[in-house]
Write a protein that holds these residues in place. Sequence first.
Motif, PDB file in Angstrom:
ATOM      1  N   ALA A 112      34.128  31.502  22.668  1.00 51.80           N
ATOM      2  CA  ALA A 112      33.994  31.156  22.292  1.00 51.80           C
ATOM      3  C   ALA A 112      32.725  30.323  22.225  1.00 51.80           C
ATOM      4  CB  ALA A 112      34.727  29.501  23.480  1.00 51.80           C
ATOM      5  N   THR A 113      32.195  31.026  22.987  1.00 48.93           N
ATOM      6  CA  THR A 113      30.296  31.244  23.257  1.00 48.93           C
ATOM      7  C   THR A 113      29.615  31.104  21.474  1.00 48.93           C
ATOM      8  OG1 THR A 113      30.465  31.819  25.367  1.00 48.93           O
ATOM      9  CG2 THR A 113      28.160  32.090  23.468  1.00 48.93           C
ATOM     10  N   ARG A 114      30.797  32.592  20.927  1.00 46.76           N
ATOM     11  CA  ARG A 114      30.327  32.444  19.733  1.00 46.76           C
ATOM     12  C   ARG A 114      30.063  31.943  19.047  1.00 46.76           C
ATOM     13  NH1 ARG A 114      32.740  38.039  20.002  1.00 46.76           N
ATOM     14  NH2 ARG A 114      30.978  38.751  20.422  1.00 46.76           N
ATOM     15  N   ALA A 115      31.642  31.023  19.361  1.00 43.30           N
ATOM     16  CA  ALA A 115      32.319  29.821  17.772  1.00 43.30           C
ATOM     17  C   ALA A 115      31.298  28.539  18.012  1.00 43.30           C
ATOM     18  CB  ALA A 115      33.265  30.147  17.854  1.00 43.30           C
ATOM     19  N   GLY A 116      30.309  28.613  19.705  1.00 41.57           N
ATOM     20  CA  GLY A 116      30.208  27.230  20.141  1.00 41.57           C
ATOM     21  C   GLY A 116      31.034  25.990  20.576  1.00 41.57           C
ATOM     22  N   VAL A 117      32.268  27.131  21.192  1.00 35.21           N
ATOM     23  CA  VAL A 117      33.327  26.064  21.128  1.00 35.21           C
ATOM     24  C   VAL A 117      33.496  25.989  23.108  1.00 35.21           C
ATOM     25  CG1 VAL A 117      35.752  25.298  21.368  1.00 35.21           C
ATOM     26  CG2 VAL A 117      34.360  26.398  19.212  1.00 35.21           C
ATOM     27  N   ALA A 118      33.249  24.424  23.289  1.00 34.35           N
ATOM     28  CA  ALA A 118      33.465  24.753  25.013  1.00 34.35           C
ATOM     29  C   ALA A 118      35.054  24.669  25.576  1.00 34.35           C
ATOM     30  CB  ALA A 118      32.921  23.341  25.220  1.00 34.35           C
ATOM     31  N   VAL A 119      34.500  25.691  26.411  1.00 36.57           N
ATOM     32  CA  VAL A 119      36.163  25.721  27.330  1.00 36.57           C
ATOM     33  C   VAL A 119      36.438  26.199  28.151  1.00 36.57           C
ATOM     34  CG1 VAL A 119      37.282  26.809  24.915  1.00 36.57           C
ATOM     35  CG2 VAL A 119      36.696  28.370  26.470  1.00 36.57           C
ATOM     36  N   VAL A 120      37.100  25.731  29.591  1.00 38.16           N
ATOM     37  CA  VAL A 120      37.678  26.107  30.908  1.00 38.16           C
ATOM     38  C   VAL A 120      38.107  27.586  31.108  1.00 38.16           C
ATOM     39  CG1 VAL A 120      38.376  26.122  32.880  1.00 38.16           C
ATOM     40  CG2 VAL A 120      36.644  23.722  31.642  1.00 38.16           C
ATOM     41  N   VAL A 121      37.840  28.388  31.051  1.00 36.83           N
ATOM     42  CA  VAL A 121      38.643  29.726  31.335  1.00 36.83           C
ATOM     43  C   VAL A 121      38.870  30.362  32.930  1.00 36.83           C
ATOM     44  CG1 VAL A 121      39.038  31.977  30.144  1.00 36.83           C
ATOM     45  CG2 VAL A 121      37.225  30.255  29.101  1.00 36.83           C
ATOM     46  N   ASP A 122      40.077  30.661  32.939  1.00 38.78           N
ATOM     47  CA  ASP A 122      40.483  30.855  34.042  1.00 38.78           C
ATOM     48  C   ASP A 122      41.109  32.279  34.602  1.00 38.78           C
ATOM     49  OD1 ASP A 122      39.796  31.969  36.961  1.00 38.78           O
ATOM     50  OD2 ASP A 122      40.788  30.249  38.353  1.00 38.78           O
ATOM     51  N   SER A 123      41.797  33.182  34.822  1.00 35.67           N
ATOM     52  CA  SER A 123      42.922  34.151  35.281  1.00 35.67           C
ATOM     53  C   SER A 123      43.584  34.554  36.304  1.00 35.67           C
ATOM     54  CB  SER A 123      42.692  35.576  34.513  1.00 35.67           C
ATOM     55  OG  SER A 123      41.191  36.022  34.810  1.00 35.67           O
ATOM     56  N   ALA A 124      44.190  34.343  36.640  1.00 32.85           N
ATOM     57  CA  ALA A 124      45.444  34.964  37.735  1.00 32.85           C
ATOM     58  C   ALA A 124      46.286  36.058  37.222  1.00 32.85           C
ATOM     59  CB  ALA A 124      45.828  33.688  38.435  1.00 32.85           C
ATOM     60  N   GLY A 125      47.154  36.697  38.728  1.00 36.57           N
ATOM     61  CA  GLY A 125      48.177  36.852  38.886  1.00 36.57           C
ATOM     62  C   GLY A 125      49.306  36.896  38.901  1.00 36.57           C
ATOM     63  N   THR A 126      50.964  37.101  38.798  1.00 37.96           N
ATOM     64  CA  THR A 126      52.152  36.380  39.027  1.00 37.96           C
ATOM     65  C   THR A 126      52.201  37.032  40.790  1.00 37.96           C
ATOM     66  OG1 THR A 126      53.292  38.582  38.219  1.00 37.96           O
ATOM     67  CG2 THR A 126      53.046  36.110  37.448  1.00 37.96           C
ATOM     68  N   GLY A 127      51.623  38.204  40.638  1.00 39.50           N
ATOM     69  CA  GLY A 127      51.253  38.728  42.738  1.00 39.50           C
ATOM     70  C   GLY A 127      50.267  38.838  42.736  1.00 39.50           C
ATOM     71  N   ASP A 128      50.203  38.983  44.547  1.00 42.39           N
ATOM     72  CA  ASP A 128      48.409  39.173  45.153  1.00 42.39           C
ATOM     73  C   ASP A 128      48.104  40.282  46.391  1.00 42.39           C
ATOM     74  OD1 ASP A 128      50.726  39.444  46.817  1.00 42.39           O
ATOM     75  OD2 ASP A 128      50.222  37.580  48.986  1.00 42.39           O
ATOM     76  N   TRP A 129      48.921  41.394  44.874  1.00 36.04           N
ATOM     77  CA  TRP A 129      48.563  41.946  45.843  1.00 36.04           C
ATOM     78  C   TRP A 129      47.315  42.735  45.576  1.00 36.04           C
ATOM     79  CZ3 TRP A 129      52.646  42.432  41.451  1.00 36.04           C
ATOM     80  CH2 TRP A 129      53.453  42.503  42.455  1.00 36.04           C
ATOM     81  N   HIS A 130      46.289  42.431  44.465  1.00 33.41           N
ATOM     82  CA  HIS A 130      44.723  42.938  44.793  1.00 33.41           C
ATOM     83  C   HIS A 130      44.103  41.728  44.536  1.00 33.41           C
ATOM     84  CE1 HIS A 130      45.823  47.593  42.761  1.00 33.41           C
ATOM     85  NE2 HIS A 130      47.168  46.466  41.463  1.00 33.41           N
ATOM     86  N   ALA A 131      44.854  40.689  45.117  1.00 34.85           N
ATOM     87  CA  ALA A 131      43.574  39.350  44.935  1.00 34.85           C
ATOM     88  C   ALA A 131      42.587  39.576  46.208  1.00 34.85           C
ATOM     89  CB  ALA A 131      44.342  38.426  46.506  1.00 34.85           C
TER      90      ALA A 131
END
Length: 153
Positions: A26-45
């Motif tokens: 997105a940075t390379r393309a000059g596009v603004a996005v909101v990005v995050d990630s998560a897990g279905t599990g919580d073992w590594h929170a």
Amino acid sequence: MPSILFVCLGNICRSPLAEGALRAEATRAGVAVVVDSAGTGDWHAGEAPDGRAQGVAARHGVDLSGLRARQVRAEDFRRFDHVIALDPQNLADLRRLAPADATAALSLLLDWVPGREGQGVVDPWFGDAAGFEVTWAEVTAAARGIVGRLGGS
Ligand code: 4NP
């Protein structure tokens, strides 16, 4: 601004790589996005991404060291435009976890790569560094597809 949440099982390998790849594309393309990630599990929170994931990203110029794992939560299905699962099991789990008033569009990451629709990103956790390079190539291809389709919206 489009908002995207990537979800895998542990949020320490595949989805942080997808997050880093999309941010970079997105940075390379000059596009603004909101990005995050998560897990279905919580073992590594609370943990940083797996060292091998940080390594492959760093080799491609992307720093994942500041990311911390968290479990997906109900509000994610309202806050994000797209909740994107890394494999079909993650997608099935998301459909089960989604609240009744979910507004996010659910999809598989490789649905965003022409010819790879319906396929899962294999978990590199049990493999070696070469497996993480495959993952990086897949999440980068998908990130390009996402930027191409959402860019400008
Ligand atoms: P990820 O990989 O879902 O790509 O973050 C995994 C990492 C850890 C575990 C499973 C998957 N685990 O079972 O600990």
